[in-house]
Write an enzyme that holds these catalytic residues in place. Structure first.
Site, PDB file in Angstrom:
ATOM      1  N   GLN A 102     -48.638   3.564  -1.903  1.00 33.59           N
ATOM      2  CA  GLN A 102     -49.523   4.168  -2.901  1.00 33.59           C
ATOM      3  C   GLN A 102     -48.702   4.628  -4.094  1.00 33.59           C
ATOM      4  O   GLN A 102     -49.242   5.091  -5.089  1.00 33.59           O
ATOM      5  CB  GLN A 102     -50.239   5.377  -2.300  1.00 33.59           C
ATOM      6  CG  GLN A 102     -51.101   5.035  -1.106  1.00 33.59           C
ATOM      7  CD  GLN A 102     -51.532   6.287  -0.378  1.00 33.59           C
ATOM      8  OE1 GLN A 102     -52.425   6.992  -0.806  1.00 33.59           O
ATOM      9  NE2 GLN A 102     -50.893   6.586   0.739  1.00 33.59           N
ATOM     10  N   VAL A 104     -46.066   4.636  -7.342  1.00 33.95           N
ATOM     11  CA  VAL A 104     -45.960   3.818  -8.552  1.00 33.95           C
ATOM     12  C   VAL A 104     -44.514   3.806  -9.056  1.00 33.95           C
ATOM     13  O   VAL A 104     -44.250   3.449 -10.185  1.00 33.95           O
ATOM     14  CB  VAL A 104     -46.915   4.355  -9.650  1.00 33.95           C
ATOM     15  CG1 VAL A 104     -48.363   4.248  -9.186  1.00 33.95           C
ATOM     16  CG2 VAL A 104     -46.588   5.812 -10.013  1.00 33.95           C
ATOM     17  N   HIS A 120     -51.519   1.147  -5.893  1.00 28.65           N
ATOM     18  CA  HIS A 120     -51.913   1.869  -7.114  1.00 28.65           C
ATOM     19  C   HIS A 120     -51.114   1.424  -8.329  1.00 28.65           C
ATOM     20  O   HIS A 120     -50.905   2.195  -9.259  1.00 28.65           O
ATOM     21  CB  HIS A 120     -51.768   3.382  -6.899  1.00 28.65           C
ATOM     22  CG  HIS A 120     -52.752   3.935  -5.911  1.00 28.65           C
ATOM     23  ND1 HIS A 120     -52.532   5.077  -5.179  1.00 28.65           N
ATOM     24  CD2 HIS A 120     -53.978   3.490  -5.531  1.00 28.65           C
ATOM     25  CE1 HIS A 120     -53.586   5.303  -4.385  1.00 28.65           C
ATOM     26  NE2 HIS A 120     -54.458   4.358  -4.582  1.00 28.65           N
ATOM     27  N   CYS A 128     -50.945  -2.903 -23.336  1.00 35.93           N
ATOM     28  CA  CYS A 128     -51.585  -2.477 -24.578  1.00 35.93           C
ATOM     29  C   CYS A 128     -53.105  -2.559 -24.421  1.00 35.93           C
ATOM     30  O   CYS A 128     -53.638  -3.573 -23.981  1.00 35.93           O
ATOM     31  CB  CYS A 128     -51.121  -3.367 -25.723  1.00 35.93           C
ATOM     32  SG  CYS A 128     -52.033  -3.069 -27.242  1.00 35.93           S
ATOM     33  N   CYS A 151     -48.564  -4.008 -32.125  1.00 34.99           N
ATOM     34  CA  CYS A 151     -49.847  -4.325 -32.778  1.00 34.99           C
ATOM     35  C   CYS A 151     -50.596  -3.063 -33.192  1.00 34.99           C
ATOM     36  O   CYS A 151     -51.633  -3.136 -33.840  1.00 34.99           O
ATOM     37  CB  CYS A 151     -50.723  -5.175 -31.860  1.00 34.99           C
ATOM     38  SG  CYS A 151     -51.722  -4.218 -30.694  1.00 34.99           S
ATOM     39  N   GLY A 188     -45.365   9.951   4.724  1.00 35.87           N
ATOM     40  CA  GLY A 188     -45.488  10.763   3.510  1.00 35.87           C
ATOM     41  C   GLY A 188     -46.776  10.605   2.739  1.00 35.87           C
ATOM     42  O   GLY A 188     -46.769  10.656   1.515  1.00 35.87           O
ATOM     43  N   SER A 190     -50.806  12.140   2.397  1.00 34.32           N
ATOM     44  CA  SER A 190     -51.740  13.177   2.840  1.00 34.32           C
ATOM     45  C   SER A 190     -52.985  12.547   3.463  1.00 34.32           C
ATOM     46  O   SER A 190     -53.805  13.242   4.044  1.00 34.32           O
ATOM     47  CB  SER A 190     -52.154  14.053   1.654  1.00 34.32           C
ATOM     48  OG  SER A 190     -52.781  13.255   0.662  1.00 34.32           O
ATOM     49  N   ASN A 214     -44.480  13.092   8.628  1.00 35.97           N
ATOM     50  CA  ASN A 214     -44.912  14.026   7.582  1.00 35.97           C
ATOM     51  C   ASN A 214     -44.516  15.442   8.017  1.00 35.97           C
ATOM     52  O   ASN A 214     -44.614  15.764   9.194  1.00 35.97           O
ATOM     53  CB  ASN A 214     -46.450  13.932   7.427  1.00 35.97           C
ATOM     54  CG  ASN A 214     -46.947  14.464   6.089  1.00 35.97           C
ATOM     55  OD1 ASN A 214     -46.614  15.571   5.688  1.00 35.97           O
ATOM     56  ND2 ASN A 214     -47.740  13.660   5.406  1.00 35.97           N
TER      57      ASN A 214
END
Ligand code: NAD
Ligand code: ZN
Length: 253
Positions: A102, A104, A120, A128, A151, A188, A190, A214
């Site tokens: 999960q 990033v 995720h 962009c 741009c 790790g 929840s 955990n």
């Protein structure tokens, strides 16, 4: 605890198909704060204000400035810890097939895992909003909020905000892996963010053994998880790895 580590190692060594599901907690020892739990970002920020797609679209400047400003510093500087390295070692040993994450932060790939499903998305890329071009985050000047494309369009990170869909291929592959594995390591997380939290349920229903790591119990603990290793990802992975190596060695003799 020692017995639980031994039991986990036995499951891993005799498994046919091992999958890991990881959450923000596995990166805590790399200095990246989680959302929930002690020191979590939610103590500082309201999720709906900063991590919802509508907030971002309504006021990208504010979200980039406060939330992303904080995240990008830690995300871009972080390196894998023993939790990530342990999972990479399990892959190198031919035990672990796939990591569903999960996160990033890209730390599983940096550690050496080759099949990582990013549920995720990833902060390593920006897109962009005007011309749809993708750029590597490290190549973009993030001192301006919001950062802008040549741009003139505003950049968004290629991660999934609350209120957005999970990338369809990531979701389909995760469901497949979850239904095919015989052991799932849940590290790790929840287990409160759906649909990611449903993956261990799919695995459990398909007959897999769920091992959870955990420091705090979650809704999965003792309901879905067969083994609960209460502790930090890095420390637990080190113990599991030394027991796994011992088992592999003893099989050789
Ligand atoms: P979460 O923030 O909801 O929960 C973190 C969990 O990690 C808690 O259960 C906590 O007890 C546990 N934890 C804390 N320290 C730990 C340690 N040292 N070892 C093992 N576990 C530890 O995280 P989540 O379930 O992943 O969901 C939050 C969402 O936030 C994710 O979908 C993710 O996209 C995003 N997020 C990502 C990052 C990252 O990329 N590193 C960081 C923060 C949030
Ligand atoms: Zn553009």
């Amino acid at each position: 605890m020692k017995d639980l580590i031994k039991e986990t190692a036995k499951y891993l060594v005799s498994a046919r198909h091992v999958v890991a599901l990881t959450g923000a907690g596995i990166s805590v020892e790399s200095g990246i704060p989680p959302f929930r739990g002690e020191g979590g970002l939610w103590e500082k920020y309201d999720p709906m204000e900063f991590a919802h797609i509508n907030s971002f679209m309504n006021n990208p400047e504010k979200v980039w400035k406060i939330f992303m400003g904080d995240m990008k510093k830690v995300l871009l500087a972080a390196t894998p810890n023993d939790g990530h390295l342990g999972l990479a070692r399990l892959e190198a040993l031919g035990i672990l097939k796939t990591v569903i994450t999960q996160n990033v932060d890209g730390l599983h790939q940096l550690a050496g895992n080759t099949d990582v499903i990013e549920f995720h998305g990833n902060f390593a890329w920006l897109r962009c909003l005007k011309c749809d071009q993708r750029f590597k985050t490290v190549d973009i000047d993030l001192s301006e909020a919001p950062p802008k494309c040549p741009c003139g369009g505003i950049f968004r990170p290629e991660c999934v905000f609350f209120g957005e869909m999970i990338p369809p291929t990531a979701l389909t592959r995760s469901q497949e892996e979850s239904s095919q594995c015989d052991v799932m390591l849940v590290v790790g997380t929840s287990a409160l963010v759906q649909p990611a939290a449903y993956m261990p349920v799919i695995a459990h229903q398909s007959g897999a053994t769920i091992v959870e790591i955990n420091p705090d119990p979650t809704p999965l603990t003792r309901q879905i998880s067969k083994i609960f290793l209460q502790g930090k990802a890095g420390e637990m992975m080190n113990e599991i790895l030394s027991e796994v190596s011992r088992l592999i060695e003893s099989k050789k003799h």
